[in-house]
Motif scaffolding. Structure first.
Motif, PDB file in Angstrom:
ATOM      1  N   SER A 108       0.831  -1.198   0.000  1.00  0.00           N
ATOM      2  CA  SER A 108       0.000   0.000   0.000  1.00  0.00           C
ATOM      3  C   SER A 108       0.867   1.250   0.000  1.00  0.00           C
ATOM      4  O   SER A 108       1.554   1.517   0.985  1.00  0.00           O
ATOM      5  CB  SER A 108      -0.914   0.014   1.232  1.00  0.00           C
ATOM      6  OG  SER A 108      -1.557   1.269   1.360  1.00  0.00           O
ATOM      7  N   ASP A 110      -0.229   4.173   0.401  1.00  0.00           N
ATOM      8  CA  ASP A 110      -0.738   5.007   1.493  1.00  0.00           C
ATOM      9  C   ASP A 110      -0.092   4.615   2.822  1.00  0.00           C
ATOM     10  O   ASP A 110       0.263   5.478   3.626  1.00  0.00           O
ATOM     11  CB  ASP A 110      -2.256   4.872   1.601  1.00  0.00           C
ATOM     12  CG  ASP A 110      -2.983   5.634   0.509  1.00  0.00           C
ATOM     13  OD1 ASP A 110      -2.353   6.502  -0.123  1.00  0.00           O
ATOM     14  OD2 ASP A 110      -4.174   5.360   0.283  1.00  0.00           O
ATOM     15  N   ARG A 113       3.436   6.004   2.854  1.00  0.00           N
ATOM     16  CA  ARG A 113       3.470   7.442   3.143  1.00  0.00           C
ATOM     17  C   ARG A 113       3.182   7.719   4.615  1.00  0.00           C
ATOM     18  O   ARG A 113       3.764   8.634   5.208  1.00  0.00           O
ATOM     19  CB  ARG A 113       2.459   8.172   2.251  1.00  0.00           C
ATOM     20  CG  ARG A 113       2.916   8.337   0.808  1.00  0.00           C
ATOM     21  CD  ARG A 113       1.990   9.263   0.047  1.00  0.00           C
ATOM     22  NE  ARG A 113       0.767   8.578  -0.326  1.00  0.00           N
ATOM     23  CZ  ARG A 113       0.580   7.932  -1.469  1.00  0.00           C
ATOM     24  NH1 ARG A 113       1.565   7.875  -2.350  1.00  0.00           N
ATOM     25  NH2 ARG A 113      -0.568   7.355  -1.756  1.00  0.00           N
ATOM     26  N   SER A 114       2.292   6.921   5.216  1.00  0.00           N
ATOM     27  CA  SER A 114       1.990   7.136   6.636  1.00  0.00           C
ATOM     28  C   SER A 114       3.171   6.793   7.522  1.00  0.00           C
ATOM     29  O   SER A 114       3.221   7.223   8.683  1.00  0.00           O
ATOM     30  CB  SER A 114       0.781   6.291   7.047  1.00  0.00           C
ATOM     31  OG  SER A 114       1.122   4.922   7.175  1.00  0.00           O
ATOM     32  N   ASN A 298      -7.782  11.979   7.792  1.00  0.00           N
ATOM     33  CA  ASN A 298      -6.978  12.069   6.569  1.00  0.00           C
ATOM     34  C   ASN A 298      -6.404  13.467   6.378  1.00  0.00           C
ATOM     35  O   ASN A 298      -5.288  13.624   5.868  1.00  0.00           O
ATOM     36  CB  ASN A 298      -7.819  11.674   5.357  1.00  0.00           C
ATOM     37  CG  ASN A 298      -8.103  10.190   5.292  1.00  0.00           C
ATOM     38  OD1 ASN A 298      -7.388   9.389   5.881  1.00  0.00           O
ATOM     39  ND2 ASN A 298      -9.146   9.806   4.572  1.00  0.00           N
ATOM     40  N   PHE A 303      -3.367  12.968   3.947  1.00  0.00           N
ATOM     41  CA  PHE A 303      -3.903  12.258   2.790  1.00  0.00           C
ATOM     42  C   PHE A 303      -4.990  13.049   2.083  1.00  0.00           C
ATOM     43  O   PHE A 303      -5.364  12.732   0.958  1.00  0.00           O
ATOM     44  CB  PHE A 303      -4.434  10.885   3.219  1.00  0.00           C
ATOM     45  CG  PHE A 303      -3.352   9.935   3.617  1.00  0.00           C
ATOM     46  CD1 PHE A 303      -2.656   9.218   2.663  1.00  0.00           C
ATOM     47  CD2 PHE A 303      -2.999   9.777   4.945  1.00  0.00           C
ATOM     48  CE1 PHE A 303      -1.640   8.358   3.029  1.00  0.00           C
ATOM     49  CE2 PHE A 303      -1.987   8.909   5.315  1.00  0.00           C
ATOM     50  CZ  PHE A 303      -1.305   8.199   4.354  1.00  0.00           C
ATOM     51  N   ALA A 323       1.750  13.774   3.021  1.00  0.00           N
ATOM     52  CA  ALA A 323       1.570  12.759   4.072  1.00  0.00           C
ATOM     53  C   ALA A 323       2.900  12.284   4.637  1.00  0.00           C
ATOM     54  O   ALA A 323       3.038  12.127   5.864  1.00  0.00           O
ATOM     55  CB  ALA A 323       0.777  11.574   3.506  1.00  0.00           C
ATOM     56  N   HIS A 324       3.902  12.031   3.783  1.00  0.00           N
ATOM     57  CA  HIS A 324       5.148  11.474   4.318  1.00  0.00           C
ATOM     58  C   HIS A 324       5.939  12.524   5.101  1.00  0.00           C
ATOM     59  O   HIS A 324       6.663  12.182   6.036  1.00  0.00           O
ATOM     60  CB  HIS A 324       5.991  10.864   3.193  1.00  0.00           C
ATOM     61  CG  HIS A 324       6.647  11.835   2.277  1.00  0.00           C
ATOM     62  ND1 HIS A 324       5.988  12.440   1.233  1.00  0.00           N
ATOM     63  CD2 HIS A 324       7.940  12.285   2.216  1.00  0.00           C
ATOM     64  CE1 HIS A 324       6.820  13.226   0.580  1.00  0.00           C
ATOM     65  NE2 HIS A 324       8.005  13.159   1.148  1.00  0.00           N
TER      66      HIS A 324
END
Length: 521
Positions: A108, A110, A113-114, A298, A303, A323-324
């Protein structure tokens, strides 16, 4: 010199083809390479004064090193030596922290990035690394055959390479070697194979893609684990079981959300949202489906970019960060559906959150230099310590994707803590859990709060929320309609109406004097 030029040219081509592939994944990403293969013959024809056109380049002299010319035997030794070196370097890369990070990205983007990963940069790095053996192989191929034509690297060869990857398994360097061996030796055993090669490769791609998950390497890995890997615990796991770890003091930071607004094509998901979360405090966000709870999480984690308003963690403004970058400023989160990469143990999943906390170079990973070995050791120590705190340390070396849902959610929380966050966002962590698992999770969340963490939790399980939350904020149609303790929220007329409607509100008012409990779920 020629060898280095060939490798550098391949790396440059890898960067060129990698840029349009940064937003792609899986089969779409593979198609970028296919298009390049189809373009090469036309490019060769356009540059025929330099490439020889369809006739190619003939009469390529044998390689030389320090004035020594390679004969046939020494050339084969060189090919074997280069192959061994490349396989060793790539094997080290795959099992290093960088290889684990790529598995996270594959699962993922996402999730990656998290955890603070720069996904485009890591994808481009992978393209460059994969171009290195391709350039080396092309150069050695030209020396071995003394001629290079457009037909030397045809579409059929590309399909054969892809088939080899499916047979052997793309997640293992040994699987790639096995698949390549099968695809090379197989055709040599049958003289009529070439006539039907493309049909055979096509069928192999379809059948392998449907039924052979991760190739022969995955089957062999499962068999190896079943036969040779026993249930004996590693020494550090046994030590953690005998001497359980305690949760260290966490340094939470104040979260302040001011005037947040977000519109999706005319749908106002967030309307002038304000709230504050302090260290050592659990703020719960509840509301009916579509009220904007996950959109708010988010927005805080980057996000979703809000249309207006401000988000601050401590003294750091986060509103316009990606996000990162937000993750690198101490914001960690979980997801509604646990995102657990395949093929990683529980300890590796938890340790993946430390990838950006203690960066090591790709070269160091390939050569397993002391700084990489030290980082891997500290990753393992942190993972074992957190798993001990969570009460699941005995699962450290079990494949994480084989765990039940409740345990995976506990592992997700441990992964979020591995980056030493200043703010922890939990998105419906009790979803799908049974009553016992909910109590275990609630105990974990309370211990995190008591250790000093700043926690924002989105949850539909009102019983769990009332047992852990210091304050409950209720969202409806994108704005906060109530805020306070569980009792204050439970008896708020606007909350009752938003959950159950006007008739239910009238009944609640009639029953207010009774002891009847109310659950908005």
């Amino acid at each position: 010199m020629t060898f280095m030029v060939a490798v550098l040219a391949a790396i440059a081509l890898g960067i060129i083809t990698g840029v349009p592939g940064l937003r792609l994944a899986s089969w779409s990403l593979g198609m970028v390479t296919f298009f390049m293969v189809l373009l090469v013959p036309d490019i060769v024809q356009l540059l025929s004064p330099f490439t020889g056109g369809s006739a190619g380049l003939a009469g390529i002299p044998p390689p030389s090193l320090f004035g020594h010319d390679f004969d046939t035997e020494s050339l084969y030794i060189l090919v074997i030596a280069v192959t061994i070196v490349v396989i060793a370097l790539l094997r080290n890369y795959i099992v290093s922290r960088h290889g684990t990070a790529l598995k996270v990205i594959k699962q993922s983007p996402d999730l990656a990035r998290s955890l603070g990963y720069s996904v485009p940069r890591m994808k481009l790095t992978a393209y460059v690394i994969s171009a290195f053996p391709a350039g080396a192989a092309g150069c050695l191929f030209a020396y071995d055959h003394s001629v290079v034509t457009p037909e030397s690297f045809s579409f059929s060869l590309t399909v054969a390479i892809l088939a080899a990857s499916i047979i052997g398994g793309s997640s293992s360097i040994y699987g790639a070697v096995f698949g390549a061996t099968v695809m090379v030796i197989g055709p040599l055993r049958a003289g009529v194979f070439q006539e039907f090669a493309l049909v055979f490769f096509g069928l192999l791609l379809v059948v392998g893609g449907l039924f052979l998950t991760n190739g022969a390497a995955n089957l062999l890995d499962k068999a190896f684990r079943r036969i040779f890997v026993k249930n004996d615990l590693m020494p550090d796991v046994r030590e953690a079981l005998q001497n359980p770890k305690t949760l260290p003091q966490l340094t939470g930071c104040r979260l302040r959300v001011s005037g947040l607004n977000k519109n999706f094509n005319g749908n106002q998901a967030l309307k002038n949202v304000h709230f504050v979360a302090e260290p050592g405090q659990i703020i719960a966000l509840i509301g009916p489906n579509g009220s904007g709870k996950t959109t708010l999480l988010n927005a805080i984690s980057g996000f979703v970019r809000p249309d207006s308003g401000e988000i601050r963690v401590g003294d750091s403004p986060l509103t316009r960060l990606s996000a990162h970058h937000i993750a690198r400023r101490g914001v960690a989160r979980t997801f509604q559906t646990p995102l657990i990469p395949r093929g990683l143990t529980v300890a590796e999943v938890v340790a993946s959150a430390r990838y950006r906390s203690e960066a090591t170079s790709v070269i160091s990973g390939m050569l397993t230099l002391p700084d990489t070995r030290g980082a891997i050791r500290r990753d393992r120590d942190t993972a074992i310590s957190l798993l001990s705190v969570m009460g699941v340390v005995e699962l450290a070396d079990v494949l994480a994707d084989d765990l039940p849902l409740g345990t995976r959610r506990i592992v997700e929380v441990a992964r979020a803590l591995a980056s030493s966050p200043s703010l922890l966002l939990l998105d419906e962590p009790a979803s799908g859990l049974d009553e016992v698992e909910v109590h275990v999770l609630a105990d974990v969340v309370r211990r995190l709060r008591d250790a000093g963490a700043t926690i924002v939790i989105v949850e539909h399980n009102f019983e769990m929320i009332t047992s852990v939350a210091d304050r409950i904020d209720v969202l409806h149609l994108g704005h906060v309609i109530a805020s306070g303790s569980a009792n204050q929220v439970r008896n708020n007329p606007a909350v009752i109406e938003s959950y159950l409607g006007r008739a239910a509100r009238q009944r609640a008012e009639n029953d207010r004097g009774s002891d009847r409990s109310w659950n908005p779920r």
